[in-house]
Motif scaffolding. Structure first.
Motif, short mmCIF file in Angstrom:
data_model
loop_
_atom_site.label_atom_id
_atom_site.label_comp_id
_atom_site.label_asym_id
_atom_site.label_seq_id
_atom_site.Cartn_x
_atom_site.Cartn_y
_atom_site.Cartn_z
N UNK A 36 0.82 -1.20 0.00
CA UNK A 36 0.00 0.00 0.00
C UNK A 36 0.86 1.25 0.00
N UNK A 37 0.30 2.34 -0.52
CA UNK A 37 1.04 3.59 -0.62
C UNK A 37 1.26 4.19 0.76
N UNK A 38 2.51 4.54 1.11
CA UNK A 38 2.78 5.14 2.42
C UNK A 38 2.44 6.61 2.42
N UNK A 39 2.30 7.16 3.61
CA UNK A 39 2.13 8.60 3.72
C UNK A 39 3.42 9.27 3.32
N UNK A 40 3.35 10.28 2.50
CA UNK A 40 4.55 10.92 1.99
C UNK A 40 5.04 12.00 2.94
N UNK A 41 6.37 12.10 3.12
CA UNK A 41 6.91 13.17 3.95
C UNK A 41 6.86 14.47 3.20
N UNK A 72 24.80 15.91 0.45
CA UNK A 72 25.67 15.45 1.54
C UNK A 72 25.06 15.57 2.93
N UNK A 73 23.92 16.22 3.06
CA UNK A 73 23.21 16.21 4.35
C UNK A 73 21.77 15.76 4.08
N UNK A 74 21.23 14.94 4.98
CA UNK A 74 19.89 14.42 4.76
C UNK A 74 19.36 13.86 6.07
N UNK A 75 18.05 13.61 6.08
CA UNK A 75 17.42 12.93 7.21
C UNK A 75 16.66 11.73 6.67
N UNK A 76 16.53 10.71 7.51
CA UNK A 76 15.85 9.49 7.08
C UNK A 76 15.08 8.92 8.26
N UNK A 87 7.68 -2.95 14.94
CA UNK A 87 8.80 -3.62 15.58
C UNK A 87 9.92 -2.65 15.90
N UNK A 88 10.10 -1.63 15.05
CA UNK A 88 11.18 -0.68 15.28
C UNK A 88 10.93 0.61 14.51
N UNK A 89 11.42 1.69 15.08
CA UNK A 89 11.39 2.99 14.41
C UNK A 89 12.78 3.59 14.52
N UNK A 90 13.35 3.94 13.39
CA UNK A 90 14.71 4.47 13.34
C UNK A 90 14.69 5.84 12.68
N UNK A 91 15.29 6.82 13.33
CA UNK A 91 15.39 8.17 12.76
C UNK A 91 16.86 8.57 12.75
N UNK A 92 17.30 9.19 11.65
CA UNK A 92 18.69 9.60 11.60
C UNK A 92 18.85 10.88 10.79
N UNK A 93 19.85 11.66 11.19
CA UNK A 93 20.28 12.83 10.45
C UNK A 93 21.77 12.68 10.21
N UNK A 241 9.00 0.89 5.79
CA UNK A 241 8.71 2.19 5.18
C UNK A 241 9.88 3.12 5.45
N UNK A 242 10.45 3.65 4.40
CA UNK A 242 11.55 4.60 4.51
C UNK A 242 11.08 5.94 3.97
N UNK A 243 11.32 6.99 4.71
CA UNK A 243 11.02 8.35 4.26
C UNK A 243 12.29 9.18 4.34
N UNK A 244 12.53 9.96 3.32
CA UNK A 244 13.77 10.70 3.23
C UNK A 244 13.49 12.17 2.93
N UNK A 245 14.30 13.06 3.50
CA UNK A 245 14.15 14.50 3.27
C UNK A 245 15.34 15.24 3.84
N UNK A 246 15.14 16.52 4.11
CA UNK A 246 16.20 17.33 4.69
C UNK A 246 17.41 17.49 3.81
N UNK A 247 17.24 17.38 2.50
CA UNK A 247 18.37 17.49 1.58
C UNK A 247 19.01 18.87 1.68
N UNK A 248 20.28 18.91 2.00
CA UNK A 248 20.99 20.18 2.07
C UNK A 248 20.76 20.97 3.34
N UNK A 249 19.97 20.44 4.27
CA UNK A 249 19.70 21.13 5.53
C UNK A 249 20.85 20.90 6.51
N UNK A 250 21.26 21.94 7.22
CA UNK A 250 22.35 21.83 8.17
C UNK A 250 22.07 20.82 9.27
#
Length: 272
Positions: A36-41, A72-76, A87-93, A241-250
């Motif tokens: 199914x389609x995930x919610x988009x960030x 070179x900078x991103x969040x996931x 089972x798990x939730x992982x957040x990274x910058x 489900x993987x969501x990615x963003x924050x491209x270029x954000x400090x």
């Protein structure tokens, strides 16, 4: 660090989510129904005049992670569910050039990892001392430790390294949706050597390893916005489900005070 092994297990899942080699080019096969389609960030800002994307669908999907790492900078954010339960939730910058990163993981307990160059600081709920971090030197980790590649996501492309089929199914302003299948055997073979051991541990549990259905979204620049796929196991379906963003954000990662850090023991190095 009574439950220190949860770190390698979750990193293995994370590496399978985002490791591979976009240089591999498997032959296409037919695409099955997708998850199914995930919610988009939130969609990252796109240039005012993005050039038309003339790449074929297979190439767009295989390069989605790679394009997301250009700044070179991103969040996931990664959510892994077993059946109907998370089972798990992982957040990274991550700041690749500064070589710093922060990763938090939530299962039944909270864990946090900070990376500063060649050292990783780890905090878990059961670590003695509420604000105590265990310091690990990457160079002292065993050869097969998943921590060696845990923060090298900018070199990787996850299950997309094993994509064997892809087709565009939807396009709106600033966003395209693709569906397809990936072969986890090909993804593992294409992955960096330091990530393969952890990925194989997950691969061995997959009942549909040769044809994992996925659905992903990219922005106007072909950068990954979200990726959803499902692996069947003896314990039930595992959905990622993987969501990615924050491209270029400090990215700013605060270093704990010296009194909050203790050196890892030989036992902890062996477990990690």
């Amino acid at each position: 660090m009574r439950r220190v092994m949860i770190i390698p297990l979750l990193i293995g899942a994370l590496l399978l989510s985002a490791c591979g080699d976009t240089a591999a080019t498997p032959a296409p096969t037919a695409a099955p129904a997708s998850p199914s389609t995930p919610a988009s960030p939130s969609t990252p800002a796109a240039p005012t005049s993005a050039a038309p994307d003339t790449r074929d669908d297979l190439t767009v999907t295989k390069e989605a992670f790679e394009r997301g790492f250009v700044e070179k900078t991103f969040s996931m954010a990664v959510q892994i569910s077993l059946g109907e339960s998370q089972a798990a939730k992982i957040d990274m910058t991550v700041d690749v050039e500064a070589d710093v990163a922060k990763l938090t993981m939530m299962t039944d307990e909270y864990a946090e990892m900070l990376k500063f160059g060649d050292e990783i600081l780890i905090k878990q709920a059961d670590t003695p001392g509420a604000d105590t971090f265990v310091r690990v030197e990457i160079g002292k980790l065993r050869a097969g430790s998943p921590l060696r590649g845990a923060f090298d996501l900018a070199e990787h492309s996850g299950i997309l390294g094993g994509v064997v089929a892809a087709r565009k199914v939807e396009e709106t302003a600033g966003k395209r949706i693709y569906e397809g299948t990936a072969d986890l055997h090909k993804a593992v073979a294409a992955a960096p050597a330091k990530a393969r051991a952890s990925m194989r541990a997950t691969l061995r549990q997959a009942g549909n390893a040769k044809a994992v259905p996925f659905r992903l979204g990219v922005d106007e620049q072909g950068r990954l916005l979200h990726l959803a796929y499902q692996v069947t196991t003896a314990q039930g379906p595992v959905r990622t489900l993987i969501q990615m963003g924050g491209h270029g954000t400090g990215v700013t990662v605060a270093r704990p005070k010296p009194e909050q850090v203790k050196e890892a023991t030989a036992e902890q190095y062996a477990a990690l």
